[in-house]
Motif scaffolding. Structure first.
Motif, PDB file in Angstrom:
ATOM      1  N   SER A 128       0.810  -1.233   0.000  1.00 52.50           N
ATOM      2  CA  SER A 128       0.000   0.000   0.000  1.00 52.50           C
ATOM      3  C   SER A 128       0.837   1.274   0.000  1.00 52.50           C
ATOM      4  CB  SER A 128      -0.940   0.014   1.207  1.00 52.50           C
ATOM      5  OG  SER A 128      -0.205   0.146   2.411  1.00 52.50           O
ATOM      6  N   THR A 129       2.129   1.172   0.367  1.00 48.70           N
ATOM      7  CA  THR A 129       2.936   2.393   0.422  1.00 48.70           C
ATOM      8  C   THR A 129       3.777   2.579  -0.843  1.00 48.70           C
ATOM      9  OG1 THR A 129       4.715   1.226   1.580  1.00 48.70           O
ATOM     10  CG2 THR A 129       3.071   2.326   2.951  1.00 48.70           C
ATOM     11  N   GLY A 130       3.691   1.634  -1.783  1.00 48.42           N
ATOM     12  CA  GLY A 130       4.440   1.750  -3.040  1.00 48.42           C
ATOM     13  C   GLY A 130       3.708   2.620  -4.051  1.00 48.42           C
ATOM     14  N   SER A 131       4.254   2.656  -5.262  1.00 49.88           N
ATOM     15  CA  SER A 131       3.705   3.535  -6.302  1.00 49.88           C
ATOM     16  C   SER A 131       2.262   3.146  -6.667  1.00 49.88           C
ATOM     17  CB  SER A 131       4.647   3.461  -7.513  1.00 49.88           C
ATOM     18  OG  SER A 131       4.027   3.957  -8.648  1.00 49.88           O
ATOM     19  N   VAL A 132       2.015   1.865  -6.948  1.00 53.63           N
ATOM     20  CA  VAL A 132       0.660   1.419  -7.306  1.00 53.63           C
ATOM     21  C   VAL A 132      -0.272   1.515  -6.098  1.00 53.63           C
ATOM     22  CG1 VAL A 132      -0.715  -0.598  -8.003  1.00 53.63           C
ATOM     23  CG2 VAL A 132       1.359  -0.010  -9.259  1.00 53.63           C
ATOM     24  N   GLY A 133       0.226   1.119  -4.922  1.00 50.55           N
ATOM     25  CA  GLY A 133      -0.595   1.143  -3.714  1.00 50.55           C
ATOM     26  C   GLY A 133      -1.103   2.540  -3.377  1.00 50.55           C
ATOM     27  N   THR A 134      -0.206   3.526  -3.428  1.00 54.89           N
ATOM     28  CA  THR A 134      -0.630   4.888  -3.073  1.00 54.89           C
ATOM     29  C   THR A 134      -1.588   5.450  -4.129  1.00 54.89           C
ATOM     30  OG1 THR A 134       1.396   5.741  -4.056  1.00 54.89           O
ATOM     31  CG2 THR A 134       1.396   5.496  -1.682  1.00 54.89           C
ATOM     32  N   GLN A 135      -1.369   5.086  -5.392  1.00 52.33           N
ATOM     33  CA  GLN A 135      -2.283   5.575  -6.437  1.00 52.33           C
ATOM     34  C   GLN A 135      -3.657   4.909  -6.309  1.00 52.33           C
ATOM     35  OE1 GLN A 135      -0.313   6.678 -10.367  1.00 52.33           O
ATOM     36  NE2 GLN A 135       1.139   5.208  -9.567  1.00 52.33           N
ATOM     37  N   ALA A 136      -3.668   3.644  -5.893  1.00 50.35           N
ATOM     38  CA  ALA A 136      -4.949   2.954  -5.674  1.00 50.35           C
ATOM     39  C   ALA A 136      -5.718   3.639  -4.548  1.00 50.35           C
ATOM     40  CB  ALA A 136      -4.697   1.487  -5.331  1.00 50.35           C
ATOM     41  N   LEU A 137      -5.008   3.986  -3.474  1.00 49.75           N
ATOM     42  CA  LEU A 137      -5.690   4.650  -2.352  1.00 49.75           C
ATOM     43  C   LEU A 137      -6.176   6.042  -2.754  1.00 49.75           C
ATOM     44  CD1 LEU A 137      -3.477   3.451   0.640  1.00 49.75           C
ATOM     45  CD2 LEU A 137      -5.810   2.751   0.090  1.00 49.75           C
ATOM     46  N   ALA A 138      -5.431   6.701  -3.649  1.00 51.40           N
ATOM     47  CA  ALA A 138      -5.873   8.024  -4.124  1.00 51.40           C
ATOM     48  C   ALA A 138      -7.202   7.892  -4.872  1.00 51.40           C
ATOM     49  CB  ALA A 138      -4.807   8.640  -5.031  1.00 51.40           C
ATOM     50  N   ILE A 139      -7.376   6.802  -5.608  1.00 50.09           N
ATOM     51  CA  ILE A 139      -8.646   6.563  -6.311  1.00 50.09           C
ATOM     52  C   ILE A 139      -9.741   6.203  -5.309  1.00 50.09           C
ATOM     53  CG2 ILE A 139      -9.825   4.872  -7.788  1.00 50.09           C
ATOM     54  CD1 ILE A 139      -7.239   4.816  -9.463  1.00 50.09           C
ATOM     55  N   LEU A 140      -9.415   5.322  -4.381  1.00 49.30           N
ATOM     56  CA  LEU A 140     -10.432   4.827  -3.438  1.00 49.30           C
ATOM     57  C   LEU A 140     -10.900   5.923  -2.482  1.00 49.30           C
ATOM     58  CD1 LEU A 140      -8.836   1.345  -2.803  1.00 49.30           C
ATOM     59  CD2 LEU A 140     -10.970   1.808  -4.011  1.00 49.30           C
ATOM     60  N   ASP A 194     -13.156  -9.040  -1.388  1.00 46.29           N
ATOM     61  CA  ASP A 194     -13.677  -9.368  -2.722  1.00 46.29           C
ATOM     62  C   ASP A 194     -12.595  -9.198  -3.777  1.00 46.29           C
ATOM     63  OD1 ASP A 194     -16.394  -9.595  -1.727  1.00 46.29           O
ATOM     64  OD2 ASP A 194     -16.349  -7.398  -1.551  1.00 46.29           O
ATOM     65  N   ILE A 195     -11.776  -8.153  -3.598  1.00 46.14           N
ATOM     66  CA  ILE A 195     -10.693  -7.867  -4.545  1.00 46.14           C
ATOM     67  C   ILE A 195      -9.389  -7.759  -3.770  1.00 46.14           C
ATOM     68  CG2 ILE A 195      -9.748  -6.240  -6.235  1.00 46.14           C
ATOM     69  CD1 ILE A 195     -12.523  -5.227  -6.800  1.00 46.14           C
ATOM     70  N   VAL A 196      -8.368  -8.441  -4.269  1.00 41.49           N
ATOM     71  CA  VAL A 196      -7.024  -8.267  -3.722  1.00 41.49           C
ATOM     72  C   VAL A 196      -6.200  -7.541  -4.777  1.00 41.49           C
ATOM     73  CG1 VAL A 196      -4.934  -9.428  -2.915  1.00 41.49           C
ATOM     74  CG2 VAL A 196      -7.194 -10.338  -2.282  1.00 41.49           C
ATOM     75  N   LEU A 197      -5.784  -6.324  -4.476  1.00 37.36           N
ATOM     76  CA  LEU A 197      -4.856  -5.623  -5.363  1.00 37.36           C
ATOM     77  C   LEU A 197      -3.453  -5.980  -4.888  1.00 37.36           C
ATOM     78  CD1 LEU A 197      -4.036  -3.574  -7.556  1.00 37.36           C
ATOM     79  CD2 LEU A 197      -4.261  -1.780  -5.846  1.00 37.36           C
ATOM     80  N   ASN A 198      -2.783  -6.830  -5.677  1.00 35.49           N
ATOM     81  CA  ASN A 198      -1.461  -7.294  -5.270  1.00 35.49           C
ATOM     82  C   ASN A 198      -0.395  -6.423  -5.934  1.00 35.49           C
ATOM     83  OD1 ASN A 198       0.874  -8.576  -4.592  1.00 35.49           O
ATOM     84  ND2 ASN A 198       0.233 -10.625  -5.241  1.00 35.49           N
ATOM     85  N   ALA A 199       0.120  -5.457  -5.176  1.00 38.18           N
ATOM     86  CA  ALA A 199       1.168  -4.560  -5.680  1.00 38.18           C
ATOM     87  C   ALA A 199       2.445  -4.741  -4.865  1.00 38.18           C
ATOM     88  CB  ALA A 199       0.688  -3.118  -5.630  1.00 38.18           C
ATOM     89  N   ALA A 209      -6.514  -8.346  -8.702  1.00 33.85           N
ATOM     90  CA  ALA A 209      -6.032  -7.222  -9.513  1.00 33.85           C
ATOM     91  C   ALA A 209      -4.521  -7.264  -9.396  1.00 33.85           C
ATOM     92  CB  ALA A 209      -6.590  -5.901  -8.986  1.00 33.85           C
ATOM     93  N   LEU A 210      -3.879  -7.717 -10.461  1.00 30.40           N
ATOM     94  CA  LEU A 210      -2.484  -8.128 -10.346  1.00 30.40           C
ATOM     95  C   LEU A 210      -1.517  -7.080 -10.873  1.00 30.40           C
ATOM     96  CD1 LEU A 210      -0.640 -10.480  -9.488  1.00 30.40           C
ATOM     97  CD2 LEU A 210      -0.776 -11.327 -11.832  1.00 30.40           C
ATOM     98  N   ALA A 211      -0.796  -6.456  -9.948  1.00 26.22           N
ATOM     99  CA  ALA A 211       0.307  -5.575 -10.340  1.00 26.22           C
ATOM    100  C   ALA A 211       1.629  -6.316 -10.141  1.00 26.22           C
ATOM    101  CB  ALA A 211       0.288  -4.295  -9.516  1.00 26.22           C
ATOM    102  N   ASN A 212       1.596  -7.397  -9.367  1.00 25.34           N
ATOM    103  CA  ASN A 212       2.797  -8.214  -9.123  1.00 25.34           C
ATOM    104  C   ASN A 212       2.940  -9.226 -10.259  1.00 25.34           C
ATOM    105  OD1 ASN A 212       3.735 -11.059  -7.725  1.00 25.34           O
ATOM    106  ND2 ASN A 212       4.921  -9.328  -6.995  1.00 25.34           N
ATOM    107  N   LYS A 213       3.535  -8.783 -11.398  1.00 25.26           N
ATOM    108  CA  LYS A 213       3.617  -9.676 -12.553  1.00 25.26           C
ATOM    109  C   LYS A 213       4.512 -10.873 -12.274  1.00 25.26           C
ATOM    110  CE  LYS A 213       5.359  -6.098 -14.551  1.00 25.26           C
ATOM    111  NZ  LYS A 213       5.603  -5.101 -15.606  1.00 25.26           N
ATOM    112  N   GLU A 214       5.426 -10.716 -11.284  1.00 23.36           N
ATOM    113  CA  GLU A 214       6.326 -11.825 -10.951  1.00 23.36           C
ATOM    114  C   GLU A 214       5.546 -13.084 -10.585  1.00 23.36           C
ATOM    115  OE1 GLU A 214       6.440  -8.757  -9.785  1.00 23.36           O
ATOM    116  OE2 GLU A 214       8.486  -7.969  -9.890  1.00 23.36           O
TER     117      GLU A 214
END
Ligand code: MG
Length: 385
Positions: free
Chosen positions: A15-27, A93-98, A119-124
């Protein structure tokens, strides 16, 4: 008649990374639709402020003690197992994996086993264990939506299409900061030069991966697993402006592309809202600003990581897990000043070629390959003068 709108419960991992913080900005602006039920990060005080704002049921820090100022109703979990404990507790319901790197795999596995939306941001996760994870998703009916901008683009281009009508897909890549740098100077590339990405602002691992284009190599594997496409239907093209996020070429000669200025909030919002489209106050798109969109073929000498992706798919089995592990270690060693820039991909390729391929049908197989890749990377670097 008033219809009750059910609120979607979301976990934000990383949640504190680039995708995580942008997701929280939307939410933050969509509290009518979404509840943030779990937040996880490695360390840092920032998560306390996030928790104070979103009041999640669970917070996990994998590498740190509870931060000061957690809300009284929030349960704290610690360690890598703590991420799974937070998911068990909240059943989102949704796991945003960043999460960055191999550390994100167990949470992807949890989500697909539980039949939830990933919701997969962790492509690894898919690079390492695509076969295993897609099988889990098929068994549970879980949905995988890619946050990765290229794959999110392909996902959008394929809506309502019959997959058998795909001739091939085109993944675009910016080429990173070294698109025009003379090849002879690659051994002297510094850490700071490699960390300067021309179009996207991201964490260090993926930024180095964009400079080597190992990130694009990972995306070839990711596309293979997500869309069930054979390697010869996956093409990579350089597109320095990063406006066309990717394209699908169909058998009838039609090419469908998804475009926009680079902004990760777009794919994040898409994955949270799918199958609906949610309004958000983005800057209007002005096509006239983009008069010079370039597309260039991949130079394999400049970007040896891209052909290595196809070699990895040909090798099959647990090769993806080895590719990721070796690259993760070599990126770390490069950032620490222990190896030159070209060694990241060269050494990863040597490891892949010398190692015996094994099956990758279980998580245990994948984690064993991950350990192997790391051990071999450190051994080779220690013994290379
Ligand atoms: Mg991408």
């Amino acid at each position: 008649m008033i219809l009750a709108v059910s609120r979607t419960r979301v976990a934000i991992l990383g949640s504190t990374g680039s995708v995580g913080t942008q997701a929280l900005a939307i939410l933050r602006d969509r509290r009518d639709r979404f509840d943030v039920v779990a937040l996880t990060a490695r360390r840092g005080e920032q998560i306390a402020a996030q928790a104070a704002e979103f009041s999640p049921t669970a917070v996990c820090m994998t590498d740190a003690d509870p931060p000061k100022g957690l809300p009284p109703g929030t349960t704290f979990h610690r360690g890598a197992d703590g991420v799974l404990a937070a998911l068990d507790q909240t059943r989102p319901d949704i796991v945003l994996n960043a999460i960055t790197g191999a550390a994100g795999l167990p949470a992807s596995e949890w989500t697909l086993r539980a039949g939830r939306r990933l919701a997969l941001a962790n492509k690894e996760s898919l690079v390492m264990a695509g076969e295993h994870l897609m099988q889990l998703a098929e068994n549970s009916g879980a949905i995988v939506l890619p946050v990765d901008s290229e794959h999110c683009a392909i996902h959008q281009c394929l809506r309502g299409e019959d997959p058998s009508t795909i001739r091939r897909i085109w993944l675009t890549g910016s080429g990173g900061p070294f698109l025009h740098r003379p090849l002879a100077t690659f051994p002297s590339i510094t850490r700071d030069e490699a960390l300067r990405h021309p179009t996207w602002t991201m964490g260090p691992r993926i930024t180095i991966g964009s400079a080597t284009m190992m990130n694009k190599a990972f995306e070839v594997l990711e596309a293979h697993w997500l869309f069930g496409l054979p390697p010869d239907k996956i093409q990579v093209v350089l597109h320095p402006q990063s406006i066309v996020h990717s394209m699908v070429e169909f058998v009838d000669g039609s090419i469908v592309a998804q475009c926009g200025v680079p902004d990760m909030r777009v794919p994040i919002l898409y994955c949270l809202s799918w199958p609906e489209r949610t309004p958000f106050d983005f800057q209007p798109f002005d096509p006239s600003r983009w008069r010079n969109l370039e597309f260039l073929p991949i130079d394999a000498e400049r970007y040896p990581a891209v052909p290595l992706a196809y070699e990895t798919l040909r090798l099959g089995g647990d090769s993806g897990a080895v590719l990721n592990a070796a690259d993760e270690e070599l990126t770390r060693l490069f950032l620490a000043g222990a190896v030159p820039f070209p060694a990241i991909v060269e050494t990863t390729a040597r490891i892949l070629r010398q190692r015996q391929v094994r099956p990758a049908t279980t998580l245990a197989n994948v984690l064993a390959a991950d350990r192997d890749g790391r051990t071999l990377a450190n051994q080779l670097v220690a013994t290379t003068p």
